[in-house]
Design a protein around this motif. Structure first.
Motif, PDB file in Angstrom:
ATOM      1  N   GLN A 114       0.820  -1.210   0.000  1.00 34.85           N
ATOM      2  CA  GLN A 114       0.000   0.000   0.000  1.00 34.85           C
ATOM      3  C   GLN A 114       0.855   1.262   0.000  1.00 34.85           C
ATOM      4  OE1 GLN A 114      -2.461  -0.657   3.458  1.00 34.85           O
ATOM      5  NE2 GLN A 114      -4.114  -1.593   2.264  1.00 34.85           N
ATOM      6  N   GLU A 115       1.928   1.255   0.781  1.00 31.92           N
ATOM      7  CA  GLU A 115       2.811   2.423   0.867  1.00 31.92           C
ATOM      8  C   GLU A 115       3.893   2.410  -0.202  1.00 31.92           C
ATOM      9  OE1 GLU A 115       4.323   2.780   4.832  1.00 31.92           O
ATOM     10  OE2 GLU A 115       2.326   2.653   5.759  1.00 31.92           O
ATOM     11  N   ASN A 116       4.036   1.258  -0.892  1.00 27.91           N
ATOM     12  CA  ASN A 116       5.073   1.102  -1.910  1.00 27.91           C
ATOM     13  C   ASN A 116       6.434   1.534  -1.366  1.00 27.91           C
ATOM     14  OD1 ASN A 116       5.950   0.325  -4.512  1.00 27.91           O
ATOM     15  ND2 ASN A 116       5.900   2.453  -5.228  1.00 27.91           N
ATOM     16  N   ALA A 117       6.764   1.036  -0.187  1.00 31.98           N
ATOM     17  CA  ALA A 117       7.995   1.450   0.489  1.00 31.98           C
ATOM     18  C   ALA A 117       8.462   0.343   1.425  1.00 31.98           C
ATOM     19  CB  ALA A 117       7.741   2.733   1.291  1.00 31.98           C
ATOM     20  N   ILE A 167      12.587  -8.025  10.499  1.00 34.72           N
ATOM     21  CA  ILE A 167      12.090  -8.444   9.200  1.00 34.72           C
ATOM     22  C   ILE A 167      11.886  -7.183   8.370  1.00 34.72           C
ATOM     23  CG2 ILE A 167      10.317  -9.667   7.896  1.00 34.72           C
ATOM     24  CD1 ILE A 167       9.658 -11.261  10.370  1.00 34.72           C
ATOM     25  N   TYR A 168      12.479  -7.169   7.187  1.00 39.01           N
ATOM     26  CA  TYR A 168      12.364  -6.034   6.272  1.00 39.01           C
ATOM     27  C   TYR A 168      11.496  -6.463   5.083  1.00 39.01           C
ATOM     28  CZ  TYR A 168      16.296  -4.072   8.883  1.00 39.01           C
ATOM     29  OH  TYR A 168      17.122  -3.597   9.887  1.00 39.01           O
ATOM     30  N   PHE A 169      10.526  -5.628   4.741  1.00 40.31           N
ATOM     31  CA  PHE A 169       9.625  -5.900   3.620  1.00 40.31           C
ATOM     32  C   PHE A 169       9.860  -4.861   2.527  1.00 40.31           C
ATOM     33  CE2 PHE A 169       7.675  -7.226   7.572  1.00 40.31           C
ATOM     34  CZ  PHE A 169       7.165  -8.486   7.302  1.00 40.31           C
ATOM     35  N   TYR A 170      10.017  -5.332   1.293  1.00 38.92           N
ATOM     36  CA  TYR A 170      10.218  -4.444   0.147  1.00 38.92           C
ATOM     37  C   TYR A 170       9.213  -4.816  -0.957  1.00 38.92           C
ATOM     38  CZ  TYR A 170      14.866  -4.089   2.360  1.00 38.92           C
ATOM     39  OH  TYR A 170      15.900  -3.942   3.246  1.00 38.92           O
ATOM     40  N   PRO A 171       8.611  -3.834  -1.637  1.00 41.03           N
ATOM     41  CA  PRO A 171       7.793  -4.178  -2.808  1.00 41.03           C
ATOM     42  C   PRO A 171       8.665  -4.884  -3.837  1.00 41.03           C
ATOM     43  CG  PRO A 171       7.480  -1.869  -2.175  1.00 41.03           C
ATOM     44  CD  PRO A 171       8.657  -2.374  -1.394  1.00 41.03           C
ATOM     45  N   LEU A 172       8.258  -6.072  -4.261  1.00 43.07           N
ATOM     46  CA  LEU A 172       9.105  -6.870  -5.137  1.00 43.07           C
ATOM     47  C   LEU A 172       9.319  -6.194  -6.482  1.00 43.07           C
ATOM     48  CD1 LEU A 172      10.615  -9.559  -5.446  1.00 43.07           C
ATOM     49  CD2 LEU A 172       8.504 -10.551  -6.350  1.00 43.07           C
ATOM     50  N   LEU A 173       8.256  -5.701  -7.071  1.00 44.85           N
ATOM     51  CA  LEU A 173       8.318  -5.057  -8.378  1.00 44.85           C
ATOM     52  C   LEU A 173       7.690  -3.682  -8.297  1.00 44.85           C
ATOM     53  CD1 LEU A 173       7.234  -8.157 -10.484  1.00 44.85           C
ATOM     54  CD2 LEU A 173       9.544  -7.212 -10.364  1.00 44.85           C
ATOM     55  N   ASP A 174       7.875  -2.912  -9.341  1.00 43.62           N
ATOM     56  CA  ASP A 174       7.355  -1.553  -9.363  1.00 43.62           C
ATOM     57  C   ASP A 174       6.460  -1.384 -10.582  1.00 43.62           C
ATOM     58  OD1 ASP A 174       7.018   1.070  -8.528  1.00 43.62           O
ATOM     59  OD2 ASP A 174       8.711   1.798  -9.707  1.00 43.62           O
ATOM     60  N   GLU A 175       5.293  -0.760 -10.376  1.00 42.80           N
ATOM     61  CA  GLU A 175       4.372  -0.450 -11.470  1.00 42.80           C
ATOM     62  C   GLU A 175       3.997  -1.695 -12.273  1.00 42.80           C
ATOM     63  OE1 GLU A 175       6.060   2.633 -13.834  1.00 42.80           O
ATOM     64  OE2 GLU A 175       6.020   4.119 -12.227  1.00 42.80           O
ATOM     65  N   VAL A 176       3.414  -2.675 -11.596  1.00 39.78           N
ATOM     66  CA  VAL A 176       2.951  -3.896 -12.254  1.00 39.78           C
ATOM     67  C   VAL A 176       1.470  -4.072 -11.963  1.00 39.78           C
ATOM     68  CG1 VAL A 176       5.173  -5.065 -12.199  1.00 39.78           C
ATOM     69  CG2 VAL A 176       3.621  -5.296 -10.261  1.00 39.78           C
ATOM     70  N   ARG A 177       0.840  -4.980 -12.730  1.00 40.24           N
ATOM     71  CA  ARG A 177      -0.564  -5.296 -12.495  1.00 40.24           C
ATOM     72  C   ARG A 177      -0.723  -5.909 -11.113  1.00 40.24           C
ATOM     73  NH1 ARG A 177      -0.095  -8.247 -17.520  1.00 40.24           N
ATOM     74  NH2 ARG A 177      -0.339 -10.095 -16.213  1.00 40.24           N
ATOM     75  N   ASP A 180      -2.100  -8.595 -10.211  1.00 43.06           N
ATOM     76  CA  ASP A 180      -1.840 -10.032 -10.133  1.00 43.06           C
ATOM     77  C   ASP A 180      -0.370 -10.386 -10.292  1.00 43.06           C
ATOM     78  OD1 ASP A 180      -1.525  -9.512 -12.787  1.00 43.06           O
ATOM     79  OD2 ASP A 180      -3.117 -10.824 -13.491  1.00 43.06           O
ATOM     80  N   GLU A 181       0.514  -9.381 -10.435  1.00 40.98           N
ATOM     81  CA  GLU A 181       1.956  -9.639 -10.495  1.00 40.98           C
ATOM     82  C   GLU A 181       2.677  -9.091  -9.264  1.00 40.98           C
ATOM     83  OE1 GLU A 181       3.404  -7.997 -14.161  1.00 40.98           O
ATOM     84  OE2 GLU A 181       3.179  -9.916 -15.193  1.00 40.98           O
ATOM     85  N   ARG A 182       1.933  -8.547  -8.324  1.00 42.48           N
ATOM     86  CA  ARG A 182       2.568  -7.892  -7.192  1.00 42.48           C
ATOM     87  C   ARG A 182       3.105  -8.919  -6.201  1.00 42.48           C
ATOM     88  NH1 ARG A 182      -1.270  -3.387  -4.867  1.00 42.48           N
ATOM     89  NH2 ARG A 182       0.669  -2.320  -4.337  1.00 42.48           N
ATOM     90  N   GLY A 183       4.096  -8.489  -5.444  1.00 43.36           N
ATOM     91  CA  GLY A 183       4.697  -9.374  -4.463  1.00 43.36           C
ATOM     92  C   GLY A 183       5.570  -8.593  -3.502  1.00 43.36           C
ATOM     93  N   VAL A 184       6.127  -9.311  -2.543  1.00 43.42           N
ATOM     94  CA  VAL A 184       6.954  -8.698  -1.500  1.00 43.42           C
ATOM     95  C   VAL A 184       8.245  -9.489  -1.356  1.00 43.42           C
ATOM     96  CG1 VAL A 184       7.127  -8.278   0.987  1.00 43.42           C
ATOM     97  CG2 VAL A 184       5.016  -7.713  -0.219  1.00 43.42           C
ATOM     98  N   LEU A 185       9.351  -8.771  -1.260  1.00 46.72           N
ATOM     99  CA  LEU A 185      10.644  -9.345  -0.896  1.00 46.72           C
ATOM    100  C   LEU A 185      10.788  -9.185   0.608  1.00 46.72           C
ATOM    101  CD1 LEU A 185      13.558 -10.367  -1.400  1.00 46.72           C
ATOM    102  CD2 LEU A 185      14.196  -7.987  -1.875  1.00 46.72           C
ATOM    103  N   GLU A 186      10.955 -10.302   1.302  1.00 45.96           N
ATOM    104  CA  GLU A 186      10.987 -10.313   2.764  1.00 45.96           C
ATOM    105  C   GLU A 186      12.363 -10.780   3.218  1.00 45.96           C
ATOM    106  OE1 GLU A 186       7.308 -11.812   4.556  1.00 45.96           O
ATOM    107  OE2 GLU A 186       8.593 -13.078   5.794  1.00 45.96           O
TER     108      GLU A 186
END
Length: 368
Positions: free
Chosen positions: A94-97, A111-121, A123-129
């Motif tokens: 939600q915060e894209n951060a 635990i650090y969370f990062y948006p996996l990809l940027d500007e995707v649909r 159904d392609e979103r994910g998180v790098l943990e």
């Protein structure tokens, strides 16, 4: 014999050496574990099915060598954690951060969370943990940021090269890679297949061997080809631009019918394809009947009614994309000779004695 730890450059080379986006996730996780002192990497993908959203931990690797890689095609969607079960992942998207979670004191594990990809649909979103034993220092943060940027850039480049520019579906060229990686190919030491484990005895700095295809009977994978009925006549009558618009509408119906982790393709012109996992032939038939019915009942601009003919086949041991496509095309040929607007299984037609065994086309591309 002297061995050296992999360097940043070594891992950058590995990240940029892939043609398969599915392997990028595993390569990213291995690079972060090799180059920093973190304890675990999780790459979680957002899965969407009938408007429900759940989390799939696609890659989980530990510093000690354990872990697993899960094939999204074979994931049991209903058993996955719901979207809101992981509030920190949701907040990250939600915060894209970056989100930092201290769960055992100010100086304790993180635990650090990062948006996996940027500007995707969606159904392609994910998180790098990233799991760490303590607060990450500036050096570790810089390495994570650099590797993550390269990963994102490679994902964009590969997505551009293996997608149809009009519909956004996978293209014919990408079918070979996704077919083998999803269905038939088991890599030496690590695998993108379902539930594959990373051997703890494999050295972290070992250079991965060339992929070795070990064919096996795949567990209920299906390939379907979808042909728009009378496409050329419609194109001649209504024009290319209108048919492009209606091709996009068919694409939307396909996306709404299949699950987000099913592989959907546009093979060119009037042809689409789907690679998916179903427990049995009747389930695959019902899914494709639902697609056929949805297209028939949709009110297309200026065309009013469009129908499709669908042929499908189970992926067999030692199969190839061309051989599977040829079988599904044989089923479509039968449908179009017998009234169009139907779904037929190649195996079902064989059982009814309509034609003999398929002659494989070798390396000839059916849709060139």
């Amino acid at each position: 014999m002297v061995t050296t730890m992999p360097t940043l450059i070594d891992h950058l080379i590995k990240l940029t050496d892939h043609r398969d986006r599915e392997l990028l996730d595993l390569t990213l996780a291995k690079a972060l574990l090799d180059l920093t002192s973190i304890q675990r990497v999780v790459i979680a993908r957002l899965m969407v099915d009938e408007e429900q959203k759940r989390w799939l931990d696609k890659v989980t690797l530990d510093a000690g060598g354990g872990g697993k890689v899960v094939d999204p095609l074979r994931a049991d969607f209903k058993r996955l954690p719901r979207l809101d079960d992981e509030p920190d992942r949701v907040r990250c998207l939600q915060e894209n951060a970056e989100i930092e979670l201290a769960w055992a004191g100010q100086d304790g594990p993180r635990i650090y969370f990062y948006p996996l990809l940027d500007e995707v649909r969606d159904d392609e979103r994910g998180v790098l943990e990233v799991h760490a034993g303590s607060v990450l220092d500036d050096g570790a943060r810089l390495i994570i940021d650099q590797i993550h940027r390269v990963y994102r850039n490679m994902h964009v480049l590969l997505a551009y090269s293996d997608h149809d520019p009009l519909t956004g579906l996978l293209n014919r060229k990408s079918l070979d890679d996704t077919f083998y990686s999803a269905v038939l190919e088991e890599l030496t030491s690590t695998s993108p297949g379902a539930g594959a484990s990373t051997p703890s005895s494999a050295p972290q700095d070992a250079k991965p061997a060339e992929p070795e295809r070990r064919h096996r009977v795949p567990p209920n994978y299906w390939l379907a080809t979808i042909a728009v009925d009378h496409f050329q006549l419609l194109n001649d009558k209504h024009g290319h631009l209108l048919m492009e618009e209606n091709t996009l509408l068919i694409t939307r119906i396909m996306n709404n019918t299949f699950r987000t982790h099913d592989r959907l393709y546009r093979l060119g012109g009037d042809r689409f394809a789907a690679l998916f996992h179903c427990p049995e032939e009747s389930s695959a038939q019902n899914l494709l009947e639902r697609l056929r019915d949805s297209i028939e009942r949709f009110n297309f601009p200026q065309l009013s009614r469009v129908t499709v003919s669908i042929g499908f086949t189970r992926i067999q041991s030692d199969d190839t994309p061309d051989a599977a496509l040829e079988r599904s095309e044989q089923a479509i040929d039968y449908v179009q000779r017998n009234g169009y607007n139907q779904v037929c299984s190649h195996a079902g037609l064989l059982r009814r004695g309509f034609f003999g065994l398929v002659q494989r086309s070798g390396s000839v591309d059916v849709f060139q």
